[in-house]
Design a protein around this motif. Structure first.
Motif, PDB file in Angstrom:
ATOM      1  N   PHE A   7       0.850  -1.190   0.000  1.00 48.57           N
ATOM      2  CA  PHE A   7       0.000   0.000   0.000  1.00 48.57           C
ATOM      3  C   PHE A   7       0.881   1.233   0.000  1.00 48.57           C
ATOM      4  O   PHE A   7       1.792   1.340   0.809  1.00 48.57           O
ATOM      5  N   LYS A   9       1.067   5.619  -0.305  1.00 46.95           N
ATOM      6  CA  LYS A   9       0.280   6.797   0.026  1.00 46.95           C
ATOM      7  C   LYS A   9       1.050   8.063  -0.309  1.00 46.95           C
ATOM      8  O   LYS A   9       2.265   8.125  -0.131  1.00 46.95           O
ATOM      9  N   PRO A  63      -4.885   4.891  -3.016  1.00 41.96           N
ATOM     10  CA  PRO A  63      -6.172   5.543  -3.241  1.00 41.96           C
ATOM     11  C   PRO A  63      -6.029   6.749  -4.169  1.00 41.96           C
ATOM     12  O   PRO A  63      -4.959   7.355  -4.248  1.00 41.96           O
ATOM     13  N   LEU A  99      -9.976   3.727   5.559  1.00 37.00           N
ATOM     14  CA  LEU A  99      -9.087   3.270   4.496  1.00 37.00           C
ATOM     15  C   LEU A  99      -8.685   1.818   4.684  1.00 37.00           C
ATOM     16  O   LEU A  99      -8.675   1.034   3.740  1.00 37.00           O
ATOM     17  N   PHE A 103      -9.093  -1.157   2.071  1.00 42.57           N
ATOM     18  CA  PHE A 103      -7.957  -1.959   1.613  1.00 42.57           C
ATOM     19  C   PHE A 103      -8.197  -3.433   1.878  1.00 42.57           C
ATOM     20  O   PHE A 103      -7.923  -4.288   1.031  1.00 42.57           O
ATOM     21  N   THR A 117       3.268  -2.328   4.261  1.00 44.17           N
ATOM     22  CA  THR A 117       2.927  -0.903   4.292  1.00 44.17           C
ATOM     23  C   THR A 117       4.173  -0.170   4.770  1.00 44.17           C
ATOM     24  O   THR A 117       5.096  -0.791   5.290  1.00 44.17           O
ATOM     25  N   GLY A 118       4.187   1.137   4.616  1.00 46.25           N
ATOM     26  CA  GLY A 118       5.219   1.929   5.270  1.00 46.25           C
ATOM     27  C   GLY A 118       4.950   1.884   6.769  1.00 46.25           C
ATOM     28  O   GLY A 118       3.806   1.683   7.188  1.00 46.25           O
ATOM     29  N   VAL A 119       5.971   2.047   7.582  1.00 42.71           N
ATOM     30  CA  VAL A 119       5.770   1.922   9.028  1.00 42.71           C
ATOM     31  C   VAL A 119       4.829   2.993   9.543  1.00 42.71           C
ATOM     32  O   VAL A 119       4.024   2.768  10.441  1.00 42.71           O
ATOM     33  N   ASP A 124      -0.122  11.125   9.726  1.00 42.65           N
ATOM     34  CA  ASP A 124      -1.008  10.161  10.345  1.00 42.65           C
ATOM     35  C   ASP A 124      -1.432  10.617  11.743  1.00 42.65           C
ATOM     36  O   ASP A 124      -0.604  10.980  12.555  1.00 42.65           O
ATOM     37  N   GLY A 127      -3.390   6.470  13.888  1.00 37.12           N
ATOM     38  CA  GLY A 127      -2.694   5.183  13.940  1.00 37.12           C
ATOM     39  C   GLY A 127      -2.383   4.671  12.562  1.00 37.12           C
ATOM     40  O   GLY A 127      -3.119   4.895  11.610  1.00 37.12           O
ATOM     41  N   GLY A 130      -1.187  -0.154   8.709  1.00 41.74           N
ATOM     42  CA  GLY A 130      -0.725  -1.544   8.707  1.00 41.74           C
ATOM     43  C   GLY A 130      -1.389  -2.432   9.752  1.00 41.74           C
ATOM     44  O   GLY A 130      -2.012  -3.446   9.412  1.00 41.74           O
TER      45      GLY A 130
HETATM   46  N1  LIG Z   1      -4.312   6.830   2.223  1.00 41.20           N
HETATM   47  C1  LIG Z   1      -3.487   5.796   2.098  1.00 41.20           C
HETATM   48  N2  LIG Z   1      -3.278   5.253   0.894  1.00 41.20           N
HETATM   49  C2  LIG Z   1      -2.433   4.220   0.712  1.00 41.20           C
HETATM   50  N3  LIG Z   1      -1.703   3.677   1.676  1.00 41.20           N
HETATM   51  C3  LIG Z   1      -1.867   4.168   2.907  1.00 41.20           C
HETATM   52  C4  LIG Z   1      -2.785   5.237   3.178  1.00 41.20           C
HETATM   53  N4  LIG Z   1      -2.731   5.514   4.481  1.00 41.20           N
HETATM   54  C5  LIG Z   1      -1.811   4.670   4.989  1.00 41.20           C
HETATM   55  N5  LIG Z   1      -1.313   3.848   4.046  1.00 41.20           N
HETATM   56  C6  LIG Z   1      -0.284   2.816   4.235  1.00 41.20           C
HETATM   57  O1  LIG Z   1      -0.054   2.710   5.613  1.00 41.20           O
HETATM   58  C7  LIG Z   1       1.242   3.195   5.938  1.00 41.20           C
HETATM   59  C8  LIG Z   1       1.233   3.938   7.218  1.00 41.20           C
HETATM   60  O2  LIG Z   1       0.611   5.178   7.024  1.00 41.20           O
HETATM   61  P1  LIG Z   1      -0.263   5.829   8.184  1.00 41.20           P
HETATM   62  O3  LIG Z   1      -1.261   4.804   8.511  1.00 41.20           O
HETATM   63  O4  LIG Z   1      -0.904   7.031   7.612  1.00 41.20           O
HETATM   64  O5  LIG Z   1       0.711   6.101   9.271  1.00 41.20           O
HETATM   65  C9  LIG Z   1       1.642   4.033   4.757  1.00 41.20           C
HETATM   66  O6  LIG Z   1       3.029   4.091   4.688  1.00 41.20           O
HETATM   67  C10 LIG Z   1       1.003   3.253   3.623  1.00 41.20           C
HETATM   68  O7  LIG Z   1       1.759   2.115   3.305  1.00 41.20           O
END
Ligand SMILES: Nc1ncnc2c1ncn2[C@@H]1O[C@H](COP(=O)(O)O)[C@@H](O)[C@H]1O
Ligand SMILES: Cc1cc2nc3c(=O)[nH]c(=O)nc-3n(C[C@H](O)[C@H](O)[C@H](O)COP(=O)(O)OP(=O)(O)OC[C@H]3O[C@@H](n4cnc5c(N)ncnc54)[C@H](O)[C@@H]3O)c2cc1C
Lengths: 255, 318
Positions: A7, A9, A63, A99, A103, A117-119, A124, A127, A130
């Motif tokens: 995923f 973003k 997305p 989201l 997913f 996913t990215g960490v 964000d 939370g 992932g």
């Molecule tokens: N809107 C998004 N679209 C795609 N991947 C997302 C999205 N939000 C979070 N992710 C994935 O979840 C990881 C953590 O992001 P976050 O949850 O925003 O801290 C990101 O590095 C992406 O791999």
């Protein structure tokens, strides 16, 4: 043969000035420059490394957003087998819980062995996605990962602790990992190759009918940090600043 | 639901992590509004000595061999039962390699709201710092659900969550079935490189250094000032410097007399490793870079314009 889904973003480029929207609880999207979340770039790299090492397919899902086509074509040019865009009402107010549910539903069609996913993303608030996806899919999750190897239906992941300590953890597949760094720095890809992908590759689309936003949080107020103890700013050009710095270092007994 | 605030303690190989004390300080602030107790939650095996200095009203202790080391699944399964049974008003986790693995899982499993990157509690509100330290967000506790909170350092000192009197620890029952995740081994950080945590002068470089070749410039400065070069995460992730030179959340904490930050934005994950430096000098072209909020002196100029004259003047002064 391993099926890996990543995923990705787009996040605000933090080098630019960030403005708060008129409603006071969101970033003003109009002037925002978006770039791929740096840890997603690492997740893509890790997926491609695993594919090169053990075979399999890499699918990258993102997305709909301004600039997402370019991001996905770039990822395709790096070697992803499939890129997909989630279509839906992802305007302001969408939280990570909504989201993650979208997913989790989408990804099931690919029967992934491994989801990366990215960490964490820099914008964000509720939370990282992932662990949420992992739980919605009933898979185990480990984050802060900086290296992965696979053997059969087991995977071994290097989890980072402070000070450079690593915990090697084993996890049964399918699983979700939050990537902090790939084993190698993200690869570069020539613009010409991206342009070529724009002509030849297709971005799959998947419609997300309804977003279930329950569990998310709403901000009360968003503001720039109130600065109580800002640095003493040194005025002048580089020569004046250098002169002043040498004085400061002398006073501190450093030179 | 009670007004109690839970703090999930973090510890690694027999050492309690500072974030545990920081969370206790925040929980104490929050409890003033909710009116409940501050209750520490300790998961581990033969680990009760770890909590001898925590400023909690009491501790709930789940002891099980499978919890001897952190296991995301073992922790999440144990905590989900406990949170459901006790219904605290809020639960604090570290925004760390431990807490961040479990808070999201629990949020999805129990359908509870989660607020990330909390740095401070202000008048019962949760104050988070996001976007690399450029944006603050204020949220409130959910009315009728337990709110899960992950915490970053910066708003409280560990000493604010410490106490000389150990709290009473009450065991609770833990049953753990087979887990899909297991710890195989710890891999120690590589030794042999300079130890940046004992250097008096650090020249710290960030993404602003642009290329691996430019690191030479920082190296020259380090030699003139009798120190070493260290870096932010992007520099290390590019492979330009070894992980031993990383400062911050996943790297080392440093306390030099001088920390000269060149092209570093000052994201919270970086700042937590260098906030205790005696003097911080920040060079950054972005007037809004958060590093200026923790620096002693700052200059809003191009680092590449500055380095040459600075090297010249240092050579002249030597
Ligand atoms: N809107 C998004 N679209 C795609 N991947 C997302 C999205 N939000 C979070 N992710 C994935 O979840 C990881 C953590 O992001 P976050 O949850 O925003 O801290 C990101 O590095 C992406 O791999
Ligand atoms: C779980 C997790 C753990 C992390 N752990 C760490 C950690 O341990 N250590 C760490 O450092 N980071 C860590 N990070 C990353 C952190 O969030 C930031 O992304 C990182 O610190 C940014 O590094 P930077 O300041 O070098 O780069 P950027 O944020 O990109 O900043 C570069 C700065 O350089 C300035 N600049 C550019 N060119 C010039 C020039 N010519 N002259 C002057 N200034 C210039 C820009 O204005 C900008 O402010 C972690 C992140 C996560 C999610």
């Amino acid at each position: 043969m391993t099926n890996i889904v990543v995923f990705a973003k787009l996040v605000p480029d933090l080098v630019e000035e960030l403005e708060i929207a008129d409603n006071g609880i969101a970033l003003d999207m109009e002037w925002l420059r978006l770039i791929i979340n740096e840890f997603d770039n690492h997740a893509v790299e890790q997926a491609l490394i695993l594919k090169e090492r053990t075979g399999g397919e890499v699918t990258v899902i993102a997305p709909q957003a301004e600039g997402v086509d370019e991001m996905l074509y770039t990822i395709a040019a790096k070697g992803a087998d499939r890129v997909m865009m989630l279509k839906g009402d992802f305007e302001a107010g969408v939280n990570n819980h909504a989201l993650a549910r979208a997913f989790a539903t989408t990804v099931q069609t690919y029967q992934p062995d491994l989801i990366l996913t990215g960490v964490q993303a820099n914008d964000d608030l509720d939370g990282a996605v992932g662990p949420l996806i992992a739980e919605y899919l009933g898979m185990p999750y480990i984050g802060y990962i900086s290296g992965v190897s696979m053997a059969g239906d087991k995977l071994s992941a290097q989890k980072e602790y402070p000070g450079g300590l690593i915990a090697e953890m084993e996890v049964a597949l399918p699983a979700v990992l939050g990537i902090q760094a790939g084993e190698e720095p993200p690869r570069y890809v020539a613009i010409s190759k991206v342009r070529q992908m724009m002509k030849t590759a297709t971005i799959d689309e998947y419609d997300v009918a309804e977003l279930n936003t329950s569990g998310g949080v709403t901000a009360n107020r968003m503001y720039a940090p109130e600065v109580s103890e800002r640095a003493e700013m040194l005025a002048g050009d580089e020569d004046e600043v250098a002169t002043r710095l040498v004085e400061i270092f002398k006073e501190a007994g450093l030179v | 639901m009670s007004g109690d605030i839970f703090v999930v303690f973090e510890h690694l190989r027999g050492q309690i992590a500072d974030i545990s004390y920081i969370m206790l300080a925040a929980a104490r602030d929050l409890a003033q509004t909710t009116g409940g107790e501050v209750i520490g939650v300790l998961l581990g095996h033969n680990a009760q000595d770890i909590v001898s200095h925590v400023a909690a009203d009491r501790v709930l202790y789940g002891d099980h061999p499978a919890l001897a080391d952190f296991n995301p699944e073992g922790y999440a399964n144990t905590l989900s039962g406990l949170i459901q049974a006790e219904g605290p008003r809020a639960v604090f986790f570290g925004s760390t390699s431990i807490g961040a693995d479990i808070a999201g899982v629990l949020s999805a499993r129990l359908g509870l709201p989660l607020v990330g990157s909390c740095i401070q509690i202000g008048e019962g509100n949760i104050i988070s710092k996001i976007c690399g330290g450029k944006i603050m967000v204020e949220t409130v506790l959910a009315d009728d659900d337990t709110t899960l909170i992950t915490m970053i350092p910066g708003g409280y000192k560990p000493a604010q969550g410490q106490s000389e009197t150990p709290p009473t620890a009450t065991p609770f029952e833990v049953s753990i079935d087979s887990l899909r995740i297991s710890l195989k081994q710890y891999i120690e950080p590589e030794a042999g490189d300079v130890d940046i945590s004992s250097e008096k002068v650090l020249i710290a470089i960030g993404r602003g250094i642009q290329t691996a070749d430019n690191i030479e410039l920082a190296q020259e400065l380090a030699e003139l000032l009798g120190g070493a070069v260290c870096a932010s995460r992007p520099v290390v992730d590019q492979g330009w410097l070894p992980a031993t030179r990383l400062v911050g959340k996943s790297g080392k904490s440093v306390k030099p007399k001088l920390y000269l930050a060149l092209g570093i934005s000052g994201a919270p994950e970086h700042v937590e490793g260098m906030a205790d430096a005696e003097m911080v000098v920040a060079i950054n072209m972005d007037p809004n870079a958060p590093i200026f909020n923790v620096a002693t002196y700052g200059a809003e100029i191009d680092l590449f314009d500055l380095i040459d004259p600075l090297i010249e003047k240092l050579e002249a002064a030597a």
